[in-house]
Design a protein around this motif. Structure first.
Motif, PDB file in Angstrom:
ATOM      1  N   LEU A 172      10.778 -40.601   4.971  1.00 41.18           N
ATOM      2  CA  LEU A 172      10.151 -39.474   4.287  1.00 41.18           C
ATOM      3  C   LEU A 172       9.772 -38.393   5.284  1.00 41.18           C
ATOM      4  CD1 LEU A 172       7.713 -41.216   1.760  1.00 41.18           C
ATOM      5  CD2 LEU A 172      10.106 -40.578   1.434  1.00 41.18           C
ATOM      6  N   ASP A 173       9.878 -37.130   4.870  1.00 38.87           N
ATOM      7  CA  ASP A 173       9.434 -36.056   5.729  1.00 38.87           C
ATOM      8  C   ASP A 173       7.907 -35.976   5.699  1.00 38.87           C
ATOM      9  OD1 ASP A 173       8.699 -34.507   3.387  1.00 38.87           O
ATOM     10  OD2 ASP A 173      10.820 -34.003   3.177  1.00 38.87           O
ATOM     11  N   VAL A 174       7.348 -35.127   6.537  1.00 43.83           N
ATOM     12  CA  VAL A 174       5.893 -35.064   6.698  1.00 43.83           C
ATOM     13  C   VAL A 174       5.203 -34.695   5.393  1.00 43.83           C
ATOM     14  CG1 VAL A 174       4.006 -33.877   7.884  1.00 43.83           C
ATOM     15  CG2 VAL A 174       6.057 -34.531   9.155  1.00 43.83           C
ATOM     16  N   ALA A 175       5.759 -33.733   4.665  1.00 41.68           N
ATOM     17  CA  ALA A 175       5.140 -33.312   3.406  1.00 41.68           C
ATOM     18  C   ALA A 175       5.122 -34.458   2.402  1.00 41.68           C
ATOM     19  CB  ALA A 175       5.885 -32.114   2.831  1.00 41.68           C
ATOM     20  N   ALA A 176       6.231 -35.204   2.325  1.00 44.40           N
ATOM     21  CA  ALA A 176       6.310 -36.318   1.385  1.00 44.40           C
ATOM     22  C   ALA A 176       5.346 -37.438   1.765  1.00 44.40           C
ATOM     23  CB  ALA A 176       7.737 -36.848   1.314  1.00 44.40           C
ATOM     24  N   MET A 177       5.193 -37.688   3.060  1.00 47.54           N
ATOM     25  CA  MET A 177       4.253 -38.716   3.506  1.00 47.54           C
ATOM     26  C   MET A 177       2.820 -38.340   3.133  1.00 47.54           C
ATOM     27  SD  MET A 177       5.601 -40.186   7.185  1.00 47.54           S
ATOM     28  CE  MET A 177       5.965 -38.631   7.968  1.00 47.54           C
ATOM     29  N   THR A 178       2.505 -37.073   3.302  1.00 42.20           N
ATOM     30  CA  THR A 178       1.164 -36.607   2.948  1.00 42.20           C
ATOM     31  C   THR A 178       0.907 -36.780   1.455  1.00 42.20           C
ATOM     32  OG1 THR A 178       1.215 -34.995   4.752  1.00 42.20           O
ATOM     33  CG2 THR A 178      -0.388 -34.620   2.979  1.00 42.20           C
ATOM     34  N   GLU A 179       1.876 -36.406   0.639  1.00 39.02           N
ATOM     35  CA  GLU A 179       1.734 -36.541  -0.812  1.00 39.02           C
ATOM     36  C   GLU A 179       1.626 -38.006  -1.218  1.00 39.02           C
ATOM     37  OE1 GLU A 179       1.141 -34.352  -2.932  1.00 39.02           O
ATOM     38  OE2 GLU A 179       1.664 -32.466  -1.957  1.00 39.02           O
ATOM     39  N   LEU A 180       2.423 -38.869  -0.591  1.00 41.99           N
ATOM     40  CA  LEU A 180       2.360 -40.288  -0.925  1.00 41.99           C
ATOM     41  C   LEU A 180       1.004 -40.871  -0.554  1.00 41.99           C
ATOM     42  CD1 LEU A 180       3.583 -42.895  -1.932  1.00 41.99           C
ATOM     43  CD2 LEU A 180       4.664 -43.220   0.296  1.00 41.99           C
ATOM     44  N   SER A 451      15.976 -38.623  31.234  1.00 35.40           N
ATOM     45  CA  SER A 451      15.698 -38.339  32.651  1.00 35.40           C
ATOM     46  C   SER A 451      16.879 -38.694  33.544  1.00 35.40           C
ATOM     47  CB  SER A 451      14.447 -39.098  33.108  1.00 35.40           C
ATOM     48  OG  SER A 451      14.639 -40.501  32.983  1.00 35.40           O
ATOM     49  N   ALA A 452      17.701 -39.682  33.121  1.00 37.04           N
ATOM     50  CA  ALA A 452      18.859 -40.065  33.920  1.00 37.04           C
ATOM     51  C   ALA A 452      19.955 -39.014  33.886  1.00 37.04           C
ATOM     52  CB  ALA A 452      19.409 -41.401  33.429  1.00 37.04           C
ATOM     53  N   LYS A 453      20.003 -38.200  32.828  1.00 35.90           N
ATOM     54  CA  LYS A 453      20.944 -37.080  32.694  1.00 35.90           C
ATOM     55  C   LYS A 453      22.408 -37.522  32.649  1.00 35.90           C
ATOM     56  CE  LYS A 453      17.776 -33.845  34.901  1.00 35.90           C
ATOM     57  NZ  LYS A 453      17.567 -32.849  35.976  1.00 35.90           N
ATOM     58  N   THR A 454      22.656 -38.775  32.220  1.00 28.72           N
ATOM     59  CA  THR A 454      24.039 -39.204  32.028  1.00 28.72           C
ATOM     60  C   THR A 454      24.506 -38.909  30.608  1.00 28.72           C
ATOM     61  OG1 THR A 454      23.299 -41.429  31.452  1.00 28.72           O
ATOM     62  CG2 THR A 454      23.863 -41.022  33.756  1.00 28.72           C
ATOM     63  N   SER A 455      23.572 -38.815  29.679  1.00 33.30           N
ATOM     64  CA  SER A 455      23.881 -38.494  28.282  1.00 33.30           C
ATOM     65  C   SER A 455      22.984 -37.351  27.828  1.00 33.30           C
ATOM     66  CB  SER A 455      23.655 -39.698  27.371  1.00 33.30           C
ATOM     67  OG  SER A 455      24.543 -40.751  27.675  1.00 33.30           O
ATOM     68  N   THR A 456      23.547 -36.451  27.040  1.00 34.45           N
ATOM     69  CA  THR A 456      22.759 -35.409  26.379  1.00 34.45           C
ATOM     70  C   THR A 456      22.348 -35.938  25.008  1.00 34.45           C
ATOM     71  OG1 THR A 456      23.949 -33.661  27.546  1.00 34.45           O
ATOM     72  CG2 THR A 456      22.801 -33.037  25.509  1.00 34.45           C
ATOM     73  N   VAL A 457      21.091 -35.728  24.647  1.00 31.71           N
ATOM     74  CA  VAL A 457      20.527 -36.367  23.461  1.00 31.71           C
ATOM     75  C   VAL A 457      20.231 -35.357  22.363  1.00 31.71           C
ATOM     76  CG1 VAL A 457      18.538 -37.669  22.568  1.00 31.71           C
ATOM     77  CG2 VAL A 457      19.528 -38.259  24.793  1.00 31.71           C
ATOM     78  N   ILE A 458      20.650 -35.708  21.125  1.00 35.39           N
ATOM     79  CA  ILE A 458      20.161 -35.033  19.912  1.00 35.39           C
ATOM     80  C   ILE A 458      19.309 -36.059  19.184  1.00 35.39           C
ATOM     81  CG2 ILE A 458      20.703 -33.900  17.732  1.00 35.39           C
ATOM     82  CD1 ILE A 458      23.403 -33.133  18.860  1.00 35.39           C
ATOM     83  N   TYR A 459      18.043 -35.751  18.992  1.00 33.44           N
ATOM     84  CA  TYR A 459      17.068 -36.710  18.463  1.00 33.44           C
ATOM     85  C   TYR A 459      16.496 -36.174  17.155  1.00 33.44           C
ATOM     86  CZ  TYR A 459      12.570 -39.261  18.467  1.00 33.44           C
ATOM     87  OH  TYR A 459      11.472 -40.019  18.143  1.00 33.44           O
ATOM     88  N   VAL A 460      16.770 -36.864  16.042  1.00 34.15           N
ATOM     89  CA  VAL A 460      16.254 -36.480  14.728  1.00 34.15           C
ATOM     90  C   VAL A 460      15.019 -37.305  14.436  1.00 34.15           C
ATOM     91  CG1 VAL A 460      16.762 -36.248  12.271  1.00 34.15           C
ATOM     92  CG2 VAL A 460      18.587 -35.955  13.953  1.00 34.15           C
ATOM     93  N   ASN A 461      13.944 -36.635  14.040  1.00 31.81           N
ATOM     94  CA  ASN A 461      12.680 -37.345  13.916  1.00 31.81           C
ATOM     95  C   ASN A 461      11.732 -36.583  13.001  1.00 31.81           C
ATOM     96  OD1 ASN A 461      10.315 -38.916  14.630  1.00 31.81           O
ATOM     97  ND2 ASN A 461       9.760 -37.236  15.986  1.00 31.81           N
ATOM     98  N   HIS A 462      10.947 -37.355  12.181  1.00 31.28           N
ATOM     99  CA  HIS A 462       9.907 -36.753  11.340  1.00 31.28           C
ATOM    100  C   HIS A 462       8.517 -36.904  11.957  1.00 31.28           C
ATOM    101  CE1 HIS A 462      12.427 -35.703   8.040  1.00 31.28           C
ATOM    102  NE2 HIS A 462      12.751 -36.935   7.729  1.00 31.28           N
ATOM    103  N   HIS A 463       8.371 -37.805  12.939  1.00 35.47           N
ATOM    104  CA  HIS A 463       7.049 -38.163  13.436  1.00 35.47           C
ATOM    105  C   HIS A 463       6.737 -37.450  14.749  1.00 35.47           C
ATOM    106  CE1 HIS A 463       6.509 -41.467  10.538  1.00 35.47           C
ATOM    107  NE2 HIS A 463       7.806 -41.607  10.651  1.00 35.47           N
TER     108      HIS A 463
END
Length: 485
Positions: A172-180, A451-463
């Motif tokens: 759930l996104d932040v708004a949905a968590m708040t409503e729940l 920090s190791a810089k071997t992989s570039t990261v795309i991080y999806v997160n609601h928290h």
């Protein structure tokens, strides 16, 4: 007094496929007006015990009594079952040469006559979860978070006397968590509730009973505990790991060298489905070593955007998209793209339904396959075993993936995504379903990768609490506005 009572209960319940989960020698009582939370590590049996309490298990031995007339259960397992039923229905329709699908409104009202529906409550819940516009959508078009909202609405309109919620906030996104949370606070006055939660920060204020689960048994029960008693119990879940090291890559099966420092470039990209725009004229450039956090509400198009990068959305060929030096639509193969990418998402988790071992699940990441169909080298076996040791799953190396708990499965899929040290690591809500200790381990792993810089990261997160040090770039997808501060 209304209550669910279990005395020396032995029970079994079916999971996906032919998997069976067992609970033995379980004794506890949930009485009216009590609000419980079940805590424990991944694989401890929390979800199984919650299902037993709710009456969704076969009692083989002992005494089980339940005087609650209306009981509802919302859980990841039930969500998987619902998705599997819809998938099977689609397959049946294809075989029979027809085209039908379940609409959201049909599923919400399934099994209830008009006389059993409180329309005022239904309209309130539809507004609470911003679901009015989704009633006529096909169920299969919902996002993971939207599917969870549907199940919550479905459960709550039945006005249950006992409500069992297994990870209700996940996806759930932040708004949905708040409503729940607001809805649960009101329900606590009239409804008995049992929660299964991995994030301690999500425990509602109304909870007054705590149970710690280990090896399918309730080892600790606290009723209205003092602050000191509560802290002692929660310390069982706050494990710290300071000696984590990322296993090496396999030089024969790792991501190929980059030919362009610009990993991804999207120029004026637009995507629409059924005549409705998901997003329009989006520009986004990801350079090697730039780590990004992607945020946005449920249904805002985050996963759709990621699928443009991986090539899993056919509209990638209708747009100006360049990935790893290849212009989309110039004759490149999907595997030329995927060899650069490690990927974990809830959709992948739902699709990974093969009965391969935990060890082979990790090794499959070298070959970007669901299941393993090639003989692993000695080096790959050693690397995969190092990942299992790192994640605390060495004792489960020969266990079938489908027989493991949701959290253990998620840990394995994260290792699978990381094992080849990809040039681009896409983590679509990687902590979904993880307990506190494993969540901290995963966050530390991601931090080390950044920090190791071997992989570039795309991080999806609601928290917000799951922010990763080292991620300095942000893309926010909300309403029809895309921000990259």
């Amino acid at each position: 007094m209304q209550q669910t009572q279990l005395v020396n209960v032995k029970a079994s319940l079916k999971g996906q496929g032919n998997d069976v989960y067992c609970v033995d020698n379980l004794s506890m009582t949930v009485s009216a007006s009590q609000h419980w939370v079940l805590l424990g590590a991944n694989g401890a049996g929390k979800s199984a015990i919650a299902a037993v309490i709710a009456g969704f298990a076969t009692i083989e031995q002992g005494q089980y009594t339940n005087s609650f007339e209306r009981v509802a259960l919302v859980s990841p397992d039930r969500q998987k079952q619902l998705l599997a039923e819809e998938l099977n229905k689609d397959q049946d329709d294809i075989i029979e040469g027809v085209s039908s699908f379940s609409r959201v409104s049909d599923l919400i009202l399934a099994g209830r006559s008009p006389q059993q529906i409180d329309n005022q409550l239904l309209n309130q819940l539809l507004g609470t979860f911003d679901f009015e516009s989704k009633l006529h959508k096909a169920f299969r078009d919902l996002s993971t978070g939207e599917t969870r909202k549907l199940m919550l609405i479905q459960a709550l309109i039945g006005q249950p006397e006992l409500l069992v919620l297994d990870e209700p906030f996940d996806g759930l996104d932040v708004a949905a968590m708040t409503e729940l949370n607001h809805q649960l606070a009101k329900l606590s006055e009239t409804t008995t509730m049992v929660f299964v939660l991995n994030r301690l920060s999500e425990i509602p204020d109304c909870v007054d009973h705590y149970a710690f689960i280990k090896d399918g048994k309730v080892t600790h029960q606290l009723a209205q505990p003092s602050a000191e008693q509560r802290d002692d119990l929660l310390k069982l879940l706050h494990l710290t790991h300071t000696d984590l090291e990322i296993p090496e890559a396999d030089s024969d099966h790792q991501a190929p060298p980059l030919i362009d420092p610009i990993l991804v470039k999207l120029t004026n990209v637009s995507v629409s489905f059924g005549g409705k725009a998901i997003f329009e004229k989006l520009n986004w450039q990801i350079n090697q070593g730039e780590h990004w956090q992607l945020t946005g509400k449920n249904g805002s198009g985050k996963t759709c955007l990621l699928n443009l990068i991986t090539g899993d959305n056919p509209q990638c060929y209708n747009n100006d998209i360049k990935v790893f030096g290849y212009q989309r639509g110039s004759g490149e193969s999907i595997w030329q793209i995927k060899q650069h990418i490690g990927y974990i998402s809830n959709a992948l988790h739902m699709d990974y339904r093969v009965g391969t071992s935990a060890l082979n699940t990790i090794i499959s990441g070298f070959y970007d396959s669901i299941g393993l169909y090639q003989k692993a080298s000695d080096k790959q076996l050693a690397i995969a075993k190092n990942w299992l040791a790192l994640l605390g799953l060495s004792d489960k190396q020969n266990s079938s993936f489908t027989q493991l708990s949701f959290g253990d499965q998620r840990l394995l899929l994260i290792a699978r995504a990381m094992v080849k040290h990809p040039n681009l690591l896409i983590l679509d809500e990687p902590c979904l379903g993880l307990d506190e200790a494993n969540r901290q381990r995963v966050l530390l792993l991601i931090k080390k990768i950044c920090s190791a810089k071997t992989s570039t990261v795309i991080y999806v997160n609601h928290h917000a609490s799951d922010h990763i040090a080292g991620i300095a770039h942000y893309l926010e997808m909300e309403n029809d506005i895309k921000k990259a501060p």
